[in-house]
Scaffold this motif. Structure first.
Motif, short mmCIF file in Angstrom:
data_model
loop_
_atom_site.label_atom_id
_atom_site.label_comp_id
_atom_site.label_asym_id
_atom_site.label_seq_id
_atom_site.Cartn_x
_atom_site.Cartn_y
_atom_site.Cartn_z
N ALA A 120 26.18 78.58 -29.61
CA ALA A 120 25.85 79.51 -28.53
C ALA A 120 25.23 78.81 -27.31
CB ALA A 120 24.90 80.59 -29.04
N ALA A 121 24.77 77.59 -27.48
CA ALA A 121 24.19 76.84 -26.37
C ALA A 121 25.24 76.00 -25.64
CB ALA A 121 23.08 75.92 -26.88
N LEU A 122 26.47 76.02 -26.15
CA LEU A 122 27.51 75.12 -25.66
C LEU A 122 28.72 75.86 -25.10
CD1 LEU A 122 27.61 72.73 -28.76
CD2 LEU A 122 26.38 72.34 -26.60
N ALA A 123 29.41 75.17 -24.21
CA ALA A 123 30.77 75.53 -23.80
C ALA A 123 31.60 74.29 -24.10
CB ALA A 123 30.84 75.89 -22.32
N PHE A 124 32.86 74.49 -24.46
CA PHE A 124 33.73 73.37 -24.80
C PHE A 124 34.79 73.21 -23.73
CE2 PHE A 124 37.52 71.70 -27.08
CZ PHE A 124 37.00 70.46 -27.42
N VAL A 125 34.98 71.97 -23.28
CA VAL A 125 36.01 71.65 -22.30
C VAL A 125 37.02 70.73 -22.98
CG1 VAL A 125 36.51 70.70 -20.02
CG2 VAL A 125 34.28 71.79 -20.45
N LYS A 126 38.23 71.24 -23.18
CA LYS A 126 39.29 70.46 -23.82
C LYS A 126 39.64 69.25 -22.98
CE LYS A 126 41.40 74.49 -25.97
NZ LYS A 126 42.61 75.30 -26.11
N VAL A 127 40.06 68.19 -23.65
CA VAL A 127 40.36 66.94 -22.96
C VAL A 127 41.38 67.13 -21.85
CG1 VAL A 127 42.15 66.10 -24.55
CG2 VAL A 127 40.71 64.47 -23.32
N ASP A 128 42.38 67.99 -22.05
CA ASP A 128 43.40 68.16 -21.00
C ASP A 128 42.91 69.06 -19.86
OD1 ASP A 128 43.48 70.53 -22.46
OD2 ASP A 128 45.65 70.57 -22.65
N GLU A 129 41.69 69.57 -19.94
CA GLU A 129 41.11 70.38 -18.87
C GLU A 129 39.95 69.68 -18.17
OE1 GLU A 129 40.00 74.06 -20.74
OE2 GLU A 129 42.07 74.55 -21.28
N LEU A 130 39.60 68.47 -18.63
CA LEU A 130 38.44 67.77 -18.07
C LEU A 130 38.56 67.56 -16.56
CD1 LEU A 130 37.73 65.12 -20.86
CD2 LEU A 130 36.35 67.12 -20.28
N GLU A 131 39.67 67.03 -16.12
CA GLU A 131 39.86 66.75 -14.68
C GLU A 131 39.75 68.03 -13.86
OE1 GLU A 131 39.93 64.20 -11.78
OE2 GLU A 131 40.71 63.34 -13.63
N ALA A 132 40.48 69.07 -14.26
CA ALA A 132 40.51 70.33 -13.51
C ALA A 132 39.14 71.00 -13.45
CB ALA A 132 41.53 71.27 -14.14
N GLN A 133 38.31 70.81 -14.47
CA GLN A 133 37.00 71.45 -14.49
C GLN A 133 35.88 70.57 -13.94
OE1 GLN A 133 35.84 73.94 -17.75
NE2 GLN A 133 37.96 74.29 -18.37
N GLY A 134 36.25 69.42 -13.37
CA GLY A 134 35.26 68.56 -12.73
C GLY A 134 34.59 67.54 -13.62
N TYR A 135 35.18 67.29 -14.79
CA TYR A 135 34.61 66.32 -15.73
C TYR A 135 35.54 65.13 -15.94
CZ TYR A 135 31.57 70.27 -16.94
OH TYR A 135 30.68 71.31 -16.89
N GLY A 136 36.34 64.79 -14.94
CA GLY A 136 37.32 63.72 -15.04
C GLY A 136 36.75 62.37 -15.46
N GLU A 137 35.51 62.10 -15.12
CA GLU A 137 34.91 60.82 -15.47
C GLU A 137 34.80 60.64 -17.00
OE1 GLU A 137 30.33 60.85 -14.84
OE2 GLU A 137 31.13 62.53 -13.65
N TYR A 138 34.90 61.73 -17.75
CA TYR A 138 34.77 61.65 -19.20
C TYR A 138 36.11 61.43 -19.91
CZ TYR A 138 30.08 62.98 -18.15
OH TYR A 138 28.81 63.00 -17.64
N LEU A 139 37.18 61.36 -19.16
CA LEU A 139 38.51 61.08 -19.76
C LEU A 139 38.54 59.73 -20.45
CD1 LEU A 139 40.88 62.53 -17.04
CD2 LEU A 139 40.78 63.22 -19.44
N THR A 140 37.74 58.78 -19.97
CA THR A 140 37.73 57.44 -20.56
C THR A 140 37.26 57.47 -22.01
OG1 THR A 140 35.53 57.02 -19.69
CG2 THR A 140 37.39 56.29 -18.34
N LEU A 141 36.52 58.49 -22.40
CA LEU A 141 36.07 58.60 -23.79
C LEU A 141 37.23 58.81 -24.75
CD1 LEU A 141 33.03 61.04 -23.30
CD2 LEU A 141 32.93 58.56 -23.71
N PHE A 142 38.37 59.25 -24.22
CA PHE A 142 39.50 59.63 -25.08
C PHE A 142 40.71 58.73 -24.90
CE2 PHE A 142 36.78 63.20 -24.15
CZ PHE A 142 36.47 63.63 -25.42
N LYS A 143 40.55 57.59 -24.27
CA LYS A 143 41.66 56.63 -24.08
C LYS A 143 41.72 55.66 -25.22
CE LYS A 143 42.41 57.76 -19.62
NZ LYS A 143 43.45 58.42 -19.11
#
Length: 143
Positions: A120-143
């Motif tokens: 309940a304290a979290l929201a989840f941002v799927k890896v393919d939505e990171l860039e669109a939701q402003g979290y593109g810098e975290y894509l490197t975690l999944f390469k």
């Protein structure tokens, strides 16, 4: 993200109880306990990035468990002596949301810590939505 006051008005009752009143949701009956999709978990109030799915594991406790946060600066750890026990409370740095607790009983191969966090304290941002939701810098975690 919108201001905190506006976002708080949009929370569900359980999200508000957990993040603002140090509540705990029911184990095994929450959104992210068994979610193992690639992505990041962010603070439901501020959108602050907190945890990566790469550090998530099934602790069997009924709540999402993580070996470590995305960055140490994203969390505040406080002594919690409620309910007749001493624990370490975990709060988000930006929104000061109650997230859950930290325990030293995580898998040794992952560092030995278990961040036991309320869905309940979290929201989840799927890896393919990171860039669109402003979290593109975290894509490197999944390469």
């Amino acid at each position: 993200m919108e201001n905190k006051e506006q976002r708080l008005k949009e929370l569900t009752a359980i999200q508000f109880q957990v993040t603002q009143q140090e509540g705990t949701e029911a184990p095994f009956q929450n959104e992210f306990d068994q979610n193992f999709e690639d992505g990041i978990y962010v603070d439901i109030v501020s959108g602050e990035p907190l945890f990566s799915s790469k550090d998530k594991f099934d602790a069997g406790c009924g709540w999402p468990a993580f070996a470590k946060p995305i960055a140490d600066t994203q969390l505040a750890e406080l002594k919690d002596q409620r309910f007749g026990m001493t624990r370490t409370e975990v709060r988000s740095s930006d929104a000061d949301s109650h997230l859950g607790h930290l325990f030293p009983d995580g898998p040794k191969e992952l560092g030995g810590m278990r961040y036991c966090i309320n869905s309940a304290a979290l929201a989840f941002v799927k890896v393919d939505e990171l860039e669109a939701q402003g979290y593109g810098e975290y894509l490197t975690l999944f390469k």
